[in-house]
Write a protein that holds these residues in place. Structure first.
Motif, short mmCIF file in Angstrom:
data_model
loop_
_atom_site.label_atom_id
_atom_site.label_comp_id
_atom_site.label_asym_id
_atom_site.label_seq_id
_atom_site.Cartn_x
_atom_site.Cartn_y
_atom_site.Cartn_z
N ARG A 131 2.12 15.40 8.45
CA ARG A 131 2.70 14.63 9.42
C ARG A 131 2.79 12.95 9.42
NH1 ARG A 131 6.27 18.48 10.15
NH2 ARG A 131 6.98 17.14 11.73
N ARG A 132 2.31 12.57 8.45
CA ARG A 132 2.51 10.93 7.80
C ARG A 132 3.90 10.65 7.84
NH1 ARG A 132 0.47 9.58 3.29
NH2 ARG A 132 0.26 11.52 2.45
N PRO A 133 4.26 9.35 8.61
CA PRO A 133 5.80 9.38 8.51
C PRO A 133 6.24 9.15 6.94
CG PRO A 133 4.36 7.27 9.42
CD PRO A 133 3.37 8.45 9.12
N MET A 134 7.61 9.25 7.03
CA MET A 134 8.48 8.90 5.81
C MET A 134 9.65 8.12 6.22
SD MET A 134 8.81 12.69 4.23
CE MET A 134 9.30 12.13 2.68
N PHE A 135 9.64 6.99 5.44
CA PHE A 135 10.69 6.00 5.69
C PHE A 135 11.80 6.35 4.57
CE2 PHE A 135 12.85 1.98 4.20
CZ PHE A 135 13.30 1.63 5.33
N MET A 136 13.05 6.65 5.08
CA MET A 136 14.15 7.01 4.08
C MET A 136 15.56 6.19 4.19
SD MET A 136 13.59 11.25 4.34
CE MET A 136 14.11 11.45 2.49
N VAL A 137 16.03 5.92 3.17
CA VAL A 137 17.32 5.04 3.30
C VAL A 137 18.48 5.87 2.35
CG1 VAL A 137 18.72 2.94 2.73
CG2 VAL A 137 16.16 2.88 3.73
N ASP A 138 19.42 6.03 3.02
CA ASP A 138 20.42 6.86 2.35
C ASP A 138 21.63 5.83 2.26
OD1 ASP A 138 22.42 8.37 1.18
OD2 ASP A 138 22.31 10.10 2.73
N HIS A 198 7.72 16.65 -5.64
CA HIS A 198 7.07 15.60 -5.57
C HIS A 198 7.42 14.70 -4.47
CE1 HIS A 198 4.71 16.10 -9.54
NE2 HIS A 198 6.29 16.40 -9.81
N LEU A 199 8.14 15.08 -3.65
CA LEU A 199 8.73 14.27 -2.36
C LEU A 199 7.78 13.80 -1.30
CD1 LEU A 199 11.48 13.29 -1.49
CD2 LEU A 199 11.57 15.34 -0.02
N HIS A 200 6.60 14.73 -1.59
CA HIS A 200 5.43 14.28 -0.19
C HIS A 200 4.61 13.26 -0.87
CE1 HIS A 200 3.46 17.01 -3.14
NE2 HIS A 200 2.38 16.41 -2.76
N GLU A 201 4.62 12.95 -2.05
CA GLU A 201 3.76 11.94 -2.45
C GLU A 201 4.37 10.44 -2.31
OE1 GLU A 201 3.50 12.53 -6.99
OE2 GLU A 201 3.14 14.47 -6.60
N TYR A 202 5.65 10.34 -1.66
CA TYR A 202 6.05 8.91 -1.35
C TYR A 202 6.16 8.59 0.06
CZ TYR A 202 6.79 9.19 -6.49
OH TYR A 202 6.58 9.58 -7.59
N GLN A 258 0.75 -1.39 -0.12
CA GLN A 258 0.00 -0.06 -0.03
C GLN A 258 0.94 1.06 -0.10
OE1 GLN A 258 -3.35 -0.02 -0.59
NE2 GLN A 258 -3.04 -2.21 -0.63
N ILE A 259 2.19 1.29 -0.37
CA ILE A 259 2.93 2.41 -0.22
C ILE A 259 3.46 2.68 -1.46
CG2 ILE A 259 3.73 1.62 2.14
CD1 ILE A 259 6.48 0.99 0.94
N LYS A 260 3.78 3.95 -1.59
CA LYS A 260 4.63 4.36 -2.72
C LYS A 260 6.00 4.79 -2.40
CE LYS A 260 0.53 6.97 -4.44
NZ LYS A 260 0.04 8.29 -4.92
N VAL A 261 6.65 4.07 -3.54
CA VAL A 261 8.29 4.10 -3.19
C VAL A 261 9.00 4.90 -4.26
CG1 VAL A 261 10.19 2.67 -3.03
CG2 VAL A 261 8.08 1.68 -2.19
N ALA A 320 10.14 -4.23 -5.49
CA ALA A 320 9.16 -4.75 -6.37
C ALA A 320 8.69 -5.92 -5.95
CB ALA A 320 9.82 -4.98 -7.59
N ALA A 321 9.44 -6.98 -5.31
CA ALA A 321 8.85 -8.34 -5.07
C ALA A 321 7.70 -8.19 -4.17
CB ALA A 321 9.68 -9.19 -4.34
N LYS A 322 7.61 -6.87 -3.52
CA LYS A 322 6.36 -6.78 -2.54
C LYS A 322 5.23 -6.22 -2.89
CE LYS A 322 8.58 -8.27 1.19
NZ LYS A 322 8.51 -9.70 1.90
N ASN A 323 5.30 -6.01 -4.29
CA ASN A 323 4.42 -5.41 -5.12
C ASN A 323 3.76 -3.93 -4.30
OD1 ASN A 323 3.88 -7.34 -7.23
ND2 ASN A 323 3.16 -8.58 -5.45
N PRO A 324 4.41 -3.00 -4.14
CA PRO A 324 4.16 -1.56 -3.72
C PRO A 324 3.11 -0.78 -4.71
CG PRO A 324 6.08 -1.54 -4.61
CD PRO A 324 5.87 -2.87 -4.46
N LYS A 325 2.28 0.13 -4.18
CA LYS A 325 1.46 0.55 -4.97
C LYS A 325 1.94 1.58 -6.12
CE LYS A 325 -2.16 2.66 -2.87
NZ LYS A 325 -2.70 3.70 -2.09
N GLN A 326 3.24 1.87 -5.72
CA GLN A 326 3.69 2.90 -6.90
C GLN A 326 5.38 2.62 -6.80
OE1 GLN A 326 2.30 6.64 -7.59
NE2 GLN A 326 4.21 7.44 -8.75
#
Length: 434
Positions: free
Chosen positions: A276-283, A244-248, A187-190, A207-213
């Motif tokens: 304020r919906r959480p954002m998951f970020m990996v650098d 567009h960052l807020h869309e993900y 259900q998430i956008k990546v 992609a193996a988890k079939n995210p929404k986008q």
């Protein structure tokens, strides 16, 4: 001929310091030419120095070969290239020579020195480094032998042991952490920023988890479109990222940029739009793609390559037996390489062997002292610590001898026994003469 190496890695240096010494693959050739020119000023013995640079998110290592070592000169050159004082670099680096260089290179190629124990990606990165050195005309006979033997040892380790079993990659770790934050990854956008090898690996796992986008943002549109086609993903120009960052929900970034491309202000603005919906970020980039201050934002869960260390170490206990097997293979490879070196320089063979024995003894001593210090810090009884230290040193010093005493036919074992007796039982033999 002398071989030496200078490096920093995830064991010795923090992320931001490593970022100062990260070289993109297309920077390697001119960097090697600059290094060789600098080393040429160290003296006549370095006029035709061989050099190679291995630079990944976890390490930057310089390998050199010449008639005489120039380790201090190499240290100063690297410090200058990163804009830091030589003394600071010296605190976070390691310098190796001859047999210890071979042992280190073999361990790196085999995945024994990686954050993800047994990972295979480093082997490809080493091969890329060798090709870059060849293109720059910096790779001579000695370093070519060192690296070709590294690849051969790595192949034997992977085919003869289970070093890669139970391994959790950086890509898998990123997906696992995202799964801890979001109930349903479907259900998430990546958003993936970059289109290199690491992003391709991570995007495959997500992609193996079939995210929404899935969206790929890359500086080169064509490369981004090529990767997006693999997953039916959309693409975005890197310049359009802030609006567009807020869309993900999840953003994973790994580019070769020398400066952060996702700033604190952009993320704060995105959070406001997300209410304020959480954002998951990996650098995954070194140097950083995402400003470090982003981690302090309340609704952002930001992870760097170093933050993933705890996750990727899962399963290492099951691989310790494979590590021991791998070390035996590496020992044999080191001996073979040093024999090859001695054959090229027969006059200095005995001196080289003495240096190797002293260096190996120093390495063992340092390892046992470090282990003892950790035990003392944990509050272990001093007598117990000393007993463990002495036993560890003894086992390391006698391991090869005991192995040789059990090898070969009867004549070979008799010759080995005679040599061992001369080396280790001298006081007993002298006492028997009295």
């Amino acid at each position: 001929m002398a071989v030496w190496a200078l490096g920093i890695n995830h064991h010795t240096a923090p992320l931001d310091l490593r970022g100062r010494f990260a070289f993109a693959l297309d920077q390697i050739e001119p960097t090697l030419q600059g290094l060789r020119a600098s080393l040429g000023q160290a003296g006549k013995a370095h006029s035709a120095v061989e050099t190679a640079i291995l630079s990944t998110c976890n390490r930057t290592e310089i390998y050199c070969a010449a008639d005489a070592p120039a380790m201090d000169h190499t240290m100063h050159w690297l410090a200058n290239s990163g804009g830091v004082a030589p003394d600071l670099l010296r605190q976070h680096s390691y310098v190796l020579q001859d047999g210890l260089v071979a042992r280190h290179a073999f361990r790196v190629a085999s995945g024994l020195d990686s954050m993800v124990l047994g990972e295979a990606q480093i082997l490809g990165q080493m091969k890329n480094a060798v090709r870059a050195a060849e293109t720059a005309g910096a790779l001579g006979t000695t370093l070519n032998q060192l690296f070709q033997r590294s690849f051969a040892v790595a192949k034997e380790v992977r085919s003869s042991t289970e070093i890669g079993a139970h391994s959790i990659s950086m890509a898998a770790a990123a997906v696992r952490l995202a799964g801890q934050l979001f109930e349903d990854l479907g259900q998430i956008k990546v958003l993936f920023v970059g289109a290199g090898e690491m992003i391709e690996l991570v995007s495959t796992h997500f992609a193996a988890k079939n995210p929404k986008q899935i969206t790929i943002a890359n500086r080169t549109v064509e490369r981004g479109e090529k990767l997006a086609a693999q997953f039916g993903a959309s693409t975005m120009r890197l310049a359009d990222l802030p609006e567009h960052l807020h869309e993900y929900d999840a953003i994973i970034s790994c580019t070769a940029s020398t400066l952060p491309i996702i700033g604190l202000g952009a993320v704060e603005s995105a959070l406001k739009k997300r209410k304020r919906r959480p954002m998951f970020m990996v650098d995954l980039a070194v140097p950083r793609d995402i400003e470090a201050q982003v981690k302090d934002l309340k609704d952002v869960y930001l992870y760097t390559v170093d933050d993933l260390a705890t996750v990727v170490r899962t399963g290492q206990a099951q691989r310790q037996a494979a590590v021991q097997q791998a070390e035996v293979i590496i020992d044999t490879g080191v001996q073979s390489f040093m024999q090859w070196m001695d054959q090229r320089n027969p006059v200095g063979g005995a001196v080289s062997l003495i240096q190797q024995v002293n260096a190996q003894a120093d390495e063992w001593r340092a390892l046992e002292i470090a282990r003892a210090k950790k035990l003392i810090a944990k509050g272990e009884d001093i007598d117990t610590v000393l007993e463990a230290l002495s036993r560890g040193l003894t086992q390391k010093m006698l391991h090869g001898t005991m192995a040789e005493l059990n090898k070969g036919d009867a004549d070979e074992r008799a010759q080995t026994a005679n040599a061992v007796s001369r080396l280790f039982l001298r006081s007993t033999r002298n006492a028997n003469k009295l």
